[in-house]
Design an enzyme around this catalytic site. Structure first.
Site, PDB file in Angstrom:
ATOM      1  N   GLY A 116      34.100 -20.331 -32.225  1.00 18.88           N
ATOM      2  CA  GLY A 116      35.730 -20.442 -30.934  1.00 18.88           C
ATOM      3  C   GLY A 116      36.259 -20.484 -32.777  1.00 18.88           C
ATOM      4  O   GLY A 116      35.998 -21.592 -33.184  1.00 18.88           O
ATOM      5  N   ASP A 165      27.898 -26.119 -32.903  1.00 22.78           N
ATOM      6  CA  ASP A 165      26.785 -26.108 -32.660  1.00 22.78           C
ATOM      7  C   ASP A 165      25.690 -24.445 -32.895  1.00 22.78           C
ATOM      8  O   ASP A 165      24.481 -24.519 -33.509  1.00 22.78           O
ATOM      9  CB  ASP A 165      26.435 -27.158 -31.523  1.00 22.78           C
ATOM     10  CG  ASP A 165      26.442 -26.603 -29.845  1.00 22.78           C
ATOM     11  OD1 ASP A 165      27.798 -26.421 -30.254  1.00 22.78           O
ATOM     12  OD2 ASP A 165      25.395 -26.485 -29.587  1.00 22.78           O
ATOM     13  N   ARG A 214      33.565 -27.095 -23.642  1.00 21.29           N
ATOM     14  CA  ARG A 214      32.225 -26.457 -22.946  1.00 21.29           C
ATOM     15  C   ARG A 214      31.825 -27.363 -22.330  1.00 21.29           C
ATOM     16  O   ARG A 214      30.889 -26.913 -21.014  1.00 21.29           O
ATOM     17  CB  ARG A 214      32.133 -25.625 -23.838  1.00 21.29           C
ATOM     18  CG  ARG A 214      30.910 -24.640 -22.904  1.00 21.29           C
ATOM     19  CD  ARG A 214      31.096 -23.565 -23.621  1.00 21.29           C
ATOM     20  NE  ARG A 214      30.588 -23.402 -25.015  1.00 21.29           N
ATOM     21  CZ  ARG A 214      30.120 -22.114 -26.281  1.00 21.29           C
ATOM     22  NH1 ARG A 214      30.309 -21.643 -25.623  1.00 21.29           N
ATOM     23  NH2 ARG A 214      29.884 -22.520 -27.548  1.00 21.29           N
ATOM     24  N   ARG A 258      32.110 -13.965 -31.651  1.00 22.60           N
ATOM     25  CA  ARG A 258      30.454 -14.833 -30.381  1.00 22.60           C
ATOM     26  C   ARG A 258      29.908 -13.888 -30.990  1.00 22.60           C
ATOM     27  O   ARG A 258      30.111 -12.514 -29.549  1.00 22.60           O
ATOM     28  CB  ARG A 258      30.871 -15.263 -29.346  1.00 22.60           C
ATOM     29  CG  ARG A 258      31.322 -16.671 -29.278  1.00 22.60           C
ATOM     30  CD  ARG A 258      31.573 -17.721 -28.503  1.00 22.60           C
ATOM     31  NE  ARG A 258      32.744 -18.038 -27.654  1.00 22.60           N
ATOM     32  CZ  ARG A 258      33.287 -19.441 -27.868  1.00 22.60           C
ATOM     33  NH1 ARG A 258      32.156 -19.624 -28.911  1.00 22.60           N
ATOM     34  NH2 ARG A 258      34.069 -19.715 -28.263  1.00 22.60           N
ATOM     35  N   THR A 283      35.377 -26.912 -34.776  1.00 29.54           N
ATOM     36  CA  THR A 283      35.220 -26.478 -33.235  1.00 29.54           C
ATOM     37  C   THR A 283      35.741 -27.660 -32.576  1.00 29.54           C
ATOM     38  O   THR A 283      35.634 -28.922 -32.787  1.00 29.54           O
ATOM     39  CB  THR A 283      33.965 -26.917 -32.624  1.00 29.54           C
ATOM     40  OG1 THR A 283      34.244 -26.599 -30.644  1.00 29.54           O
ATOM     41  CG2 THR A 283      33.458 -27.568 -32.760  1.00 29.54           C
ATOM     42  N   ASP A 336      31.835 -31.644 -30.788  1.00 27.37           N
ATOM     43  CA  ASP A 336      30.395 -31.596 -30.076  1.00 27.37           C
ATOM     44  C   ASP A 336      29.231 -31.981 -30.497  1.00 27.37           C
ATOM     45  O   ASP A 336      28.375 -31.370 -30.196  1.00 27.37           O
ATOM     46  CB  ASP A 336      30.488 -30.964 -28.550  1.00 27.37           C
ATOM     47  CG  ASP A 336      30.411 -29.516 -28.889  1.00 27.37           C
ATOM     48  OD1 ASP A 336      30.648 -29.234 -30.685  1.00 27.37           O
ATOM     49  OD2 ASP A 336      29.847 -28.904 -28.203  1.00 27.37           O
ATOM     50  N   ASP A 354      36.339 -28.974 -29.729  1.00 26.58           N
ATOM     51  CA  ASP A 354      35.348 -30.225 -28.640  1.00 26.58           C
ATOM     52  C   ASP A 354      34.852 -31.085 -29.313  1.00 26.58           C
ATOM     53  O   ASP A 354      34.231 -31.676 -28.248  1.00 26.58           O
ATOM     54  CB  ASP A 354      33.717 -28.690 -28.388  1.00 26.58           C
ATOM     55  CG  ASP A 354      34.258 -27.723 -27.007  1.00 26.58           C
ATOM     56  OD1 ASP A 354      35.923 -27.588 -26.654  1.00 26.58           O
ATOM     57  OD2 ASP A 354      33.599 -26.689 -26.580  1.00 26.58           O
TER      58      ASP A 354
HETATM   59  N1  LIG Z   1      19.891 -19.701 -31.077  1.00 22.94           N
HETATM   60  C1  LIG Z   1      20.416 -19.201 -31.419  1.00 22.94           C
HETATM   61  N2  LIG Z   1      19.758 -18.578 -32.546  1.00 22.94           N
HETATM   62  C2  LIG Z   1      20.941 -18.119 -33.242  1.00 22.94           C
HETATM   63  N3  LIG Z   1      21.686 -17.771 -33.129  1.00 22.94           N
HETATM   64  C3  LIG Z   1      22.857 -18.430 -32.268  1.00 22.94           C
HETATM   65  C4  LIG Z   1      21.982 -19.384 -31.423  1.00 22.94           C
HETATM   66  N4  LIG Z   1      23.279 -19.604 -30.559  1.00 22.94           N
HETATM   67  C5  LIG Z   1      23.857 -19.473 -31.067  1.00 22.94           C
HETATM   68  N5  LIG Z   1      24.173 -18.482 -31.739  1.00 22.94           N
HETATM   69  C6  LIG Z   1      25.424 -17.303 -33.023  1.00 22.94           C
HETATM   70  O1  LIG Z   1      26.470 -17.727 -33.364  1.00 22.94           O
HETATM   71  C7  LIG Z   1      27.144 -17.904 -32.447  1.00 22.94           C
HETATM   72  C8  LIG Z   1      28.258 -18.907 -32.334  1.00 22.94           C
HETATM   73  O2  LIG Z   1      28.136 -19.372 -31.053  1.00 22.94           O
HETATM   74  P1  LIG Z   1      28.691 -20.569 -29.978  1.00 22.94           P
HETATM   75  O3  LIG Z   1      29.700 -18.902 -29.471  1.00 22.94           O
HETATM   76  O4  LIG Z   1      27.721 -21.103 -29.126  1.00 22.94           O
HETATM   77  O5  LIG Z   1      29.625 -20.583 -31.013  1.00 22.94           O
HETATM   78  P2  LIG Z   1      29.866 -22.588 -31.790  1.00 22.94           P
HETATM   79  O6  LIG Z   1      29.789 -21.864 -33.070  1.00 22.94           O
HETATM   80  O7  LIG Z   1      29.169 -23.154 -30.994  1.00 22.94           O
HETATM   81  O8  LIG Z   1      31.109 -22.874 -31.463  1.00 22.94           O
HETATM   82  P3  LIG Z   1      32.447 -23.727 -30.443  1.00 22.94           P
HETATM   83  O9  LIG Z   1      31.881 -25.120 -30.734  1.00 22.94           O
HETATM   84  O10 LIG Z   1      33.206 -23.302 -30.680  1.00 22.94           O
HETATM   85  O11 LIG Z   1      32.041 -22.204 -28.867  1.00 22.94           O
HETATM   86  C9  LIG Z   1      26.973 -16.960 -31.320  1.00 22.94           C
HETATM   87  O12 LIG Z   1      27.759 -15.892 -31.039  1.00 22.94           O
HETATM   88  C10 LIG Z   1      25.391 -16.773 -31.725  1.00 22.94           C
HETATM   89  O13 LIG Z   1      26.052 -15.437 -32.494  1.00 22.94           O
HETATM   90  O1  LIG Z   2      37.417 -18.926 -25.916  1.00 17.36           O
HETATM   91  P1  LIG Z   2      36.333 -18.171 -25.422  1.00 17.36           P
HETATM   92  O2  LIG Z   2      34.872 -17.040 -26.173  1.00 17.36           O
HETATM   93  O3  LIG Z   2      36.657 -17.400 -23.683  1.00 17.36           O
HETATM   94  O4  LIG Z   2      35.792 -19.565 -25.482  1.00 17.36           O
HETATM   95  C1  LIG Z   2      36.496 -20.828 -24.563  1.00 17.36           C
HETATM   96  C2  LIG Z   2      35.485 -21.987 -25.096  1.00 17.36           C
HETATM   97  O5  LIG Z   2      35.152 -22.317 -26.909  1.00 17.36           O
HETATM   98  C3  LIG Z   2      36.079 -23.492 -27.054  1.00 17.36           C
HETATM   99  O6  LIG Z   2      37.309 -23.430 -26.855  1.00 17.36           O
HETATM  100  C4  LIG Z   2      35.208 -24.049 -28.026  1.00 17.36           C
HETATM  101  O7  LIG Z   2      35.584 -23.625 -28.856  1.00 17.36           O
HETATM  102  C5  LIG Z   2      35.309 -24.565 -25.883  1.00 17.36           C
HETATM  103  O8  LIG Z   2      35.991 -25.900 -25.037  1.00 17.36           O
HETATM  104  C6  LIG Z   2      35.203 -23.078 -24.817  1.00 17.36           C
HETATM  105  O9  LIG Z   2      34.390 -23.959 -23.074  1.00 17.36           O
END
Ligand SMILES: Nc1ncnc2c1ncn2[C@@H]1O[C@H](COP(=O)(O)OP(=O)(O)OP(=O)(O)O)[C@@H](O)[C@H]1O
Ligand SMILES: O=P(O)(O)OC[C@H]1O[C@](O)(CO)[C@@H](O)[C@@H]1O
Length: 323
Positions: free
Chosen positions: A15, A107, A176, A76, A130, A134, A132
């Protein structure tokens, strides 16, 4: 200092979060001061798979560092979750002679970087971005403070109308799996009740408070999106214990992710951008740049876990104000 790194690739992933552009600006400024070339990879891991790179310079970023969102766009990426996607991403790194990578995300993004590290040997540093909040290894993630400020403005507005109508409001905030936005915005707005994934007692506090509620005052309940009880379930439990109150729901949603970053997030973006870039130049890799107790810190990716726990001090505040 003469660095082995001549070309850095940077991307934003997961995000978007207010402050990402400030971090990009700081990385560009630092890289330029060392004569290092900087390329932006568009749309996170998607751009890495598709070889979608653009040159970046600090002048262009200086003009947009105050804006929310991310100049590089984000995504994503399901394709990156596959071995084929990761191989393609690695080929992009090699083809463009990227000596190092900086990933700004949550993460999931960092788990993705670990997968890439398993098949290649490009040094990399993560910047926690992020809303969040987290992630371990930093007190605050980029975007959290701005998201809380946006949520606060919305909840203050909701209070005005709730007070006028003697209503009970359930306000859903983002997070989330995390209650940080919930607890910060709820406490800051004088919420009567705050429901977060990290607490099991909060619903009992709420139902006890509301079962005999008969007042002209508004009653504000902040519910984190990640709470085990969804807003709809909370609504029905409230109706069961007190059918007489007038209840409304507001889901704040993506409003919380947009908007110009707060001063705190701009400064955090600047500090993390400089810290991440200098760390790479000094030969660090596989670490997350963060600030712990207001001091720069680099934590290994391997030890990274989602920051599920709300600390004792915050839990005590929750009990004092909402118990
Ligand atoms: N276990 C994994 N192995 C490889 N790639 C991953 C894995 N987990 C996540 N990713 C990659 O990282 C991208 C971003 O992860 P995710 O959608 O969970 O957002 P985030 O980085 O946690 O940010 P946010 O907290 O804003 O949601 C995923 O769309 C995927 O492409
Ligand atoms: O915009 P998306 O892909 O629906 O993701 C929403 C999620 O992303 C976050 O905004 C973190 O980036 C969470 O708080 C929420 O659950």
């Amino acid at each position: 200092m003469v660095s082995k790194i001549k070309h850095i690739g940077i991307f934003t992933s997961g995000g978007d979060a207010p402050g990402m552009n400030a971090a990009l600006f700081a990385v560009a400024k630092t890289a330029e001061s060392y004569g290092i070339k900087l390329s932006g990879i568009r749309r996170g891991f998607e751009g890495l798979i598709d070889n979608d790179l653009i040159p970046l310079n600090s002048r262009q970023l200086q003009r947009i560092m105050h804006l929310g969102g991310t100049l590089l766009k984000t995504a994503r990426s399901d394709r990156f979750m596959t071995a084929l996607g990761q191989q393609k991403a690695l080929r992009t790194v090699q083809k463009n002679n990227l000596d190092a990578l900086i990933a700004i995300g949550g993460d999931g993004t960092f788990r993705g970087m670990l997968s890439l590290a398993n098949i290649g040997n490009t040094p990399f540093i993560g910047i926690p971005g992020t809303i969040d909040n987290d992630i371990t290894g930093t007190d605050y993630t980029l975007g959290f403070d701005s998201a809380v400020n946006t949520a606060i403005k919305c909840i203050d507005n909701i209070r005005d109308t709730a007070e006028s109508h003697n209503r009970v409001f359930l306000v859903e905030v983002m997070g989330r799996d995390s209650g940080y936005i919930g607890i910060y915005s709820g406490l800051s707005c004088g919420a009567d009740s705050i429901l977060i994934p990290e607490s099991d007692e909060d619903i009992t506090y709420l139902l006890n408070k509301i079962k005999n509620y008969d007042s002209e005052d508004a009653f504000i309940v902040v519910v984190a999106e990640g709470d085990a009880l969804r807003v709809e379930e909370v609504m029905s439990q409230i109706r069961n214990v007190n059918p007489h109150i007038e209840l409304r729901v507001a889901k704040l949603g993506h409003i919380q992710r947009g908007g110009n970053p707060s001063a705190q997030d701009r400064m955090l973006g600047i500090r993390l951008g400089v810290l991440a870039t200098t760390a790479l130049i000094e030969g660090e890799s596989g670490k997350i740049a963060g600030f712990c107790n207001n001091k720069p810190s680099l934590s290994p990716f391997e030890g990274l876990v989602k920051k599920h726990l709300i600390n004792t001090e915050l839990k005590d505040l929750l009990t004092l104000f909402c118990g």
